[in-house]
Design a protein around this motif. Structure first.
Motif, short mmCIF file in Angstrom:
data_model
loop_
_atom_site.label_atom_id
_atom_site.label_comp_id
_atom_site.label_asym_id
_atom_site.label_seq_id
_atom_site.Cartn_x
_atom_site.Cartn_y
_atom_site.Cartn_z
N ARG A 22 84.54 99.01 -6.21
CA ARG A 22 85.82 99.41 -6.71
C ARG A 22 85.67 100.56 -7.70
NH1 ARG A 22 89.26 97.77 -4.10
NH2 ARG A 22 90.53 97.45 -5.74
N PRO A 23 86.83 100.95 -8.26
CA PRO A 23 87.01 102.24 -8.89
C PRO A 23 87.02 101.96 -10.41
CG PRO A 23 88.98 101.94 -8.36
CD PRO A 23 88.17 101.00 -7.55
N ARG A 24 87.09 100.49 -10.83
CA ARG A 24 87.23 100.53 -12.32
C ARG A 24 85.93 99.59 -12.62
NH1 ARG A 24 92.22 101.28 -14.25
NH2 ARG A 24 94.12 101.14 -12.61
N THR A 25 85.68 100.08 -13.98
CA THR A 25 84.38 99.56 -14.58
C THR A 25 84.04 98.10 -14.84
OG1 THR A 25 85.08 100.18 -16.77
CG2 THR A 25 83.89 101.74 -15.71
N PHE A 26 85.04 97.46 -15.18
CA PHE A 26 84.91 95.93 -15.36
C PHE A 26 84.87 95.28 -13.85
CE2 PHE A 26 86.81 91.55 -15.75
CZ PHE A 26 85.99 91.29 -16.79
N GLN A 27 85.44 95.73 -12.67
CA GLN A 27 85.07 95.08 -11.45
C GLN A 27 83.81 95.55 -11.15
OE1 GLN A 27 88.28 97.38 -9.59
NE2 GLN A 27 89.55 95.39 -9.90
N VAL A 28 83.09 96.57 -11.51
CA VAL A 28 81.51 97.01 -11.06
C VAL A 28 80.77 95.81 -12.02
CG1 VAL A 28 80.00 98.84 -11.50
CG2 VAL A 28 82.06 99.37 -10.70
N ILE A 29 81.10 95.82 -13.08
CA ILE A 29 80.43 94.81 -14.11
C ILE A 29 80.36 93.50 -13.30
CG2 ILE A 29 80.08 93.62 -16.34
CD1 ILE A 29 81.14 96.40 -17.53
N ILE A 30 81.54 92.75 -12.95
CA ILE A 30 81.58 91.44 -12.56
C ILE A 30 81.04 91.67 -11.05
CG2 ILE A 30 83.18 90.02 -11.50
CD1 ILE A 30 83.10 89.95 -14.48
#
Length: 114
Positions: A22-30
């Motif tokens: 995914r392009p958003r950093t919070f989604q990458v962390i999750i």
């Protein structure tokens, strides 16, 4: 039971990989957290759990390795949980700092062009 654990590991790993893209950093962390949980569950499942077995030996009893669970995977998973929690907290702090500097929460730091 093995099917349920295997499906759980597969769903966690698949969801984690999907969120990593995914392009958003919070989604990458999750996504990284879910992938870490999948690996922890896999490692934990390699140590066989015995239900209804005594945790320690009775006085005068001779132990047998086939009657007890392997404690090494349990210790590894416990350590991985603590390290994963600290790493996730650190990534969230870096995410908030980067979002404050770039005014965007995209992985590359800029909004997509339309």
């Amino acid at each position: 039971m093995e099917l349920v654990v295997s499906l759980g590991i597969g769903v966690l790993a698949g969801s984690g990989v999907w969120l990593l893209m995914r392009p958003r950093t919070f989604q990458v962390i999750i996504g990284l957290s879910l992938l870490g949980y999948a690996v922890n569950l896999f490692i934990f499942s390699t140590g066989v759990l015995r239900s209804g077995a005594a945790a320690i030996l009775s006085p005068g009893e001779v132990g047998s390795i086939d009657r007890y669970a392997d404690p090494l995977p349990q210790a590894l998973v416990l350590t991985a949980i603590v390290i994963g929690f600290a790493t996730t907290a650190l990534m969230l702090v870096v995410l908030l700092a980067a979002r404050g500097l770039t005014r965007s929460d995209h992985v590359d730091g800029r909004e997509p062009e339309r």
